[in-house]
Each structure stands twice: as C-alpha cells, then as structure tokens.
Motif scaffolding. Structure first.
Motif, PDB file in Angstrom:
ATOM      1  N   UNK A 114      87.909  56.497  38.212  1.00  0.00           N
ATOM      2  CA  UNK A 114      87.873  55.476  37.160  1.00  0.00           C
ATOM      3  C   UNK A 114      87.506  56.059  35.796  1.00  0.00           C
ATOM      4  N   UNK A 115      86.442  56.831  35.741  1.00  0.00           N
ATOM      5  CA  UNK A 115      85.913  57.293  34.454  1.00  0.00           C
ATOM      6  C   UNK A 115      86.343  58.703  34.079  1.00  0.00           C
ATOM      7  N   UNK A 116      86.798  59.483  35.056  1.00  0.00           N
ATOM      8  CA  UNK A 116      87.133  60.875  34.795  1.00  0.00           C
ATOM      9  C   UNK A 116      85.924  61.787  34.771  1.00  0.00           C
ATOM     10  N   UNK A 117      84.731  61.230  34.957  1.00  0.00           N
ATOM     11  CA  UNK A 117      83.518  62.040  35.007  1.00  0.00           C
ATOM     12  C   UNK A 117      83.415  62.730  36.358  1.00  0.00           C
ATOM     13  N   UNK A 118      82.465  63.668  36.472  1.00  0.00           N
ATOM     14  CA  UNK A 118      82.173  64.248  37.776  1.00  0.00           C
ATOM     15  C   UNK A 118      81.661  63.143  38.706  1.00  0.00           C
ATOM     16  N   UNK A 156      82.792  50.651  31.774  1.00  0.00           N
ATOM     17  CA  UNK A 156      82.388  51.921  32.381  1.00  0.00           C
ATOM     18  C   UNK A 156      83.114  53.101  31.737  1.00  0.00           C
ATOM     19  N   UNK A 157      84.422  52.942  31.514  1.00  0.00           N
ATOM     20  CA  UNK A 157      85.193  54.029  30.887  1.00  0.00           C
ATOM     21  C   UNK A 157      84.733  54.272  29.450  1.00  0.00           C
ATOM     22  N   UNK A 158      84.483  53.180  28.723  1.00  0.00           N
ATOM     23  CA  UNK A 158      84.057  53.325  27.324  1.00  0.00           C
ATOM     24  C   UNK A 158      82.699  54.008  27.235  1.00  0.00           C
ATOM     25  N   UNK A 159      81.774  53.636  28.111  1.00  0.00           N
ATOM     26  CA  UNK A 159      80.453  54.258  28.104  1.00  0.00           C
ATOM     27  C   UNK A 159      80.542  55.726  28.471  1.00  0.00           C
ATOM     28  N   UNK A 160      81.355  56.037  29.472  1.00  0.00           N
ATOM     29  CA  UNK A 160      81.528  57.437  29.892  1.00  0.00           C
ATOM     30  C   UNK A 160      82.033  58.286  28.741  1.00  0.00           C
ATOM     31  N   UNK A 161      83.012  57.771  27.993  1.00  0.00           N
ATOM     32  CA  UNK A 161      83.571  58.518  26.861  1.00  0.00           C
ATOM     33  C   UNK A 161      82.537  58.701  25.765  1.00  0.00           C
ATOM     34  N   UNK A 205      77.285  51.257  38.331  1.00  0.00           N
ATOM     35  CA  UNK A 205      77.047  51.399  36.891  1.00  0.00           C
ATOM     36  C   UNK A 205      75.968  52.425  36.578  1.00  0.00           C
ATOM     37  N   UNK A 206      75.647  53.273  37.548  1.00  0.00           N
ATOM     38  CA  UNK A 206      74.608  54.286  37.353  1.00  0.00           C
ATOM     39  C   UNK A 206      75.235  55.673  37.173  1.00  0.00           C
ATOM     40  N   UNK A 207      74.659  56.436  36.258  1.00  0.00           N
ATOM     41  CA  UNK A 207      75.159  57.766  35.928  1.00  0.00           C
ATOM     42  C   UNK A 207      74.026  58.780  36.060  1.00  0.00           C
ATOM     43  N   UNK A 256      70.420  54.899  21.646  1.00  0.00           N
ATOM     44  CA  UNK A 256      70.684  54.220  20.373  1.00  0.00           C
ATOM     45  C   UNK A 256      72.179  54.125  20.094  1.00  0.00           C
ATOM     46  N   UNK A 257      72.913  55.184  20.452  1.00  0.00           N
ATOM     47  CA  UNK A 257      74.360  55.172  20.232  1.00  0.00           C
ATOM     48  C   UNK A 257      75.025  54.065  21.044  1.00  0.00           C
ATOM     49  N   UNK A 258      74.574  53.889  22.279  1.00  0.00           N
ATOM     50  CA  UNK A 258      75.134  52.825  23.130  1.00  0.00           C
ATOM     51  C   UNK A 258      74.777  51.458  22.567  1.00  0.00           C
TER      52      UNK A 258
END
Length: 336
Positions: free
Chosen positions: A167-171, A220-225, A243-245, A266-268
């Motif tokens: 989904x997110x492309x993350x590890x 989820x994708x937007x947060x990952x990016x 929803x945990x990273x 803060x960015x989020x």
C-alpha cells in the motif's frame, strides 16, 4: 600463434589452407596491408551470403561499408606494426560483422554475438604481410548470460517486493523485524548510537468510519510520503501494521532523535491531506514513542519499550512525542 599452427599442419603434410577454408565454427578473414581480402573461409561465406570468389581481391571496407572502419583499421594497423595479436569481446563490442544469429534458440536477438581475434600473418621469410581476423560465434553464451541477468533482476525485484508494503511502498513488518536486530548488532559492535521510534496515527478509526477505507488508504500513503521525504538516506521507515509505523534511526543520539521526531510531528500536524475526491481535506496528528538503544536491551525489548512510550503519548492526549528517560517513568516531551 597462427604461424605456428600453420607450420605444424604443413609439417604433418596436411593442406592447412583447405582446413581453414572449410571451417564452419570459426570465421577466418585474411587481409593484406591494403586491407584487400585474400582469404574468406566457409564460415564467412555462409553467414555473409558472399562467396569467396565474390570478395577475394577486393577491399574489405568497400564490400562492408557498415564496418566500424576507424576502430578496425586501427586494430589491424596495430597488429601489423607491433606484430602482436589483439582481442575484442562481445561484451565490449557485440559484433564485428553484422551477421544474423545462427542459433535457432536465439530468439531475443537479431544478430550474432562475436568474439574477435586479430593476429599477424607472416610469409615464408617471417615478415608480416597481413592480418588474420578470426570470428567466433558466441551468441549462445551471450543469450545464456542475458537470461541469467534477467533471472537475477527478477530475483532482486522479488526480494525487494518481499521487503515492501504494497500500500505505502515503505519497508514492511518482516523487514523491520530483521533490520532492527541487524542494526542493534551493528551499533553495539561499533559502539554507535541507535534509536527506534514507533509512530501511530491518532483517531485513524474515525477517519475510516467517516470517509471510508479508500480514504484511509489515501491517508496512509500521504503520511508515508511526508515522513519519508524528511528522513536521511540511512533511516528506515517501515509500516509496522495498520496505522502504526516503525522508524529505525542509526547513528543518532537520543536528543537528536527527539528533535527529529518532534519536527516530524509538527509537519504532520500542519499538513493538509487531500482525499481522492479533490475536495475533502483531512487533518492528521501522530503520537510517537522514542526508545534509544540501552545496554543489555534486546531488539524485541527495544520495540516493546518504544510501544509503551507510544502508549504514554496516547494517554497524555495524543499528538506528542514521548522519550525514554532512564531515571523516571516515560513521559511526553510535548503534548497538546
């Protein structure tokens, strides 16, 4: 080497010229100092569709204008002057003469891959009078290497996909579990700092219930990016589950880890996440727990303690970062 072979054949009372002429496995072209063709064997006839009588006595470059004249002429002149052989691999130059691939199994290429050797030809007195170009068909070898490289690329792609969250492309979680163990070993071996952060989206269930699971996936994708774009190349952001990273931070002090995670928080908080309808904007916050590597703490325990710190952030009202403090119970650094 060519002169020695010819001499040994002559000593054996064999017609060396006839043998070379009729070779089907090696192409033999002999040219004089003016690049006039004086030998064109059976291999060359079959692959060029030119009979020997049609090319003998003619300039090689006139008959084959497509040859890389600058390169080949230098090679031949070097052979004549230095009286030494030179070689060209198909990996450096795929072919010398553009012949069609002779192997029926070579379906992926329209030309014959060739290794080429150029060596001096001497007369009876030992004087260099010309050059012999030997062409070896190595198409099967080239095709085998291509298939091997393709298989290797596919294996690497598969390995990479097995390490990534679809989904997110993350590890993914599997990679996270393996990498945190490896990073702990490395940090202890080289006496380097290491920190681990567990990150959770606040009220994510409400987002899913209000806007639907497609919107939840978009979040989820937007947060990952967003998070990934703010990290170093040596950091590992992983989707731990739902929803945990998990964020592995090699070579960073606890203080700098806290500063980085506060910057991410803060960015989020300040970001607007636009849903797929192009109209709806969702505001997000995250809760974070940060655990540095401590003496005697195993990787699994490190993850558990980071999760407990994350829970402390939730208990403190969410949208905050909790840092490990050895002298007291974990408390949030900031809360809202």
């Amino acid at each position: 080497m060519g002169a020695l072979v010819m001499k040994s054949l002559q000593n054996a009372s064999l017609d060396a010229t006839d043998i070379v002429d009729n070779l089907l496995t090696v192409g033999i072209v002999v040219v004089d100092r003016r690049f006039t063709v004086i030998m064109w064997n059976r291999f060359m006839e079959l692959n060029s569709n030119l009979r020997a009588e049609d090319i003998l006595g003619k300039n090689l470059f006139d008959v084959f204008p497509e040859l890389n004249r600058n390169w080949l002429e230098k090679k031949i002149r070097s052979c004549l002057v230095l009286r030494s052989a030179s070689f060209s691999s198909w990996q450096q130059r795929p072919y010398l003469f553009r012949f069609k691939a002779s192997n029926m199994l070579s379906l992926e290429t329209d030309h014959m891959y060739q290794d080429a050797a150029i060596f001096p030809v001497r007369d009876a007195a030992g004087l260099v009078e010309g050059a012999c170009i030997a062409i070896h068909d190595v198409t099967e070898l080239a095709e085998a290497k291509r298939l091997l490289d393709l298989s290797l690329d596919q294996a690497l792609d598969l390995e990479e996909s097995n390490r990534r969250d679809a989904l997110t492309g993350l590890f993914n979680r599997k990679f996270f579990d393996e990498q945190i163990s490896q990073e702990v070993v490395t940090a202890r071996r080289h006496n380097r700092p290491l920190a681990l952060a567990m990150i959770d989206i606040d009220h994510f269930k409400t987002i899913n219930d209000t806007y639907g699971h497609v919107a939840g996936d978009r979040v989820l994708r937007a947060l990952a990016t967003l998070l990934n774009n703010m990290l170093r190349g040596s950091d590992y952001l992983c989707r731990y589950g739902g929803e945990e990273f998990g964020l592995i931070l090699p070579q960073i002090s606890p203080e700098h880890a806290g500063i980085l995670l506060e910057r991410l928080r803060k960015a989020v908080e300040n970001a607007d996440t636009l849903l797929d309808d192009g109209v709806t904007v969702v505001k997000l916050t995250i809760s974070v727990g940060v655990m540095p590597l401590r003496e005697g703490v195993a990787p699994g325990t490190m993850v558990r303690m980071a999760d407990e710190l994350l829970y402390a952030s939730k208990q403190a009202g969410r949208n905050c970062v909790s840092l490990y403090k050895p002298e007291v119970a974990p408390v949030p650094t900031e809360s809202r």
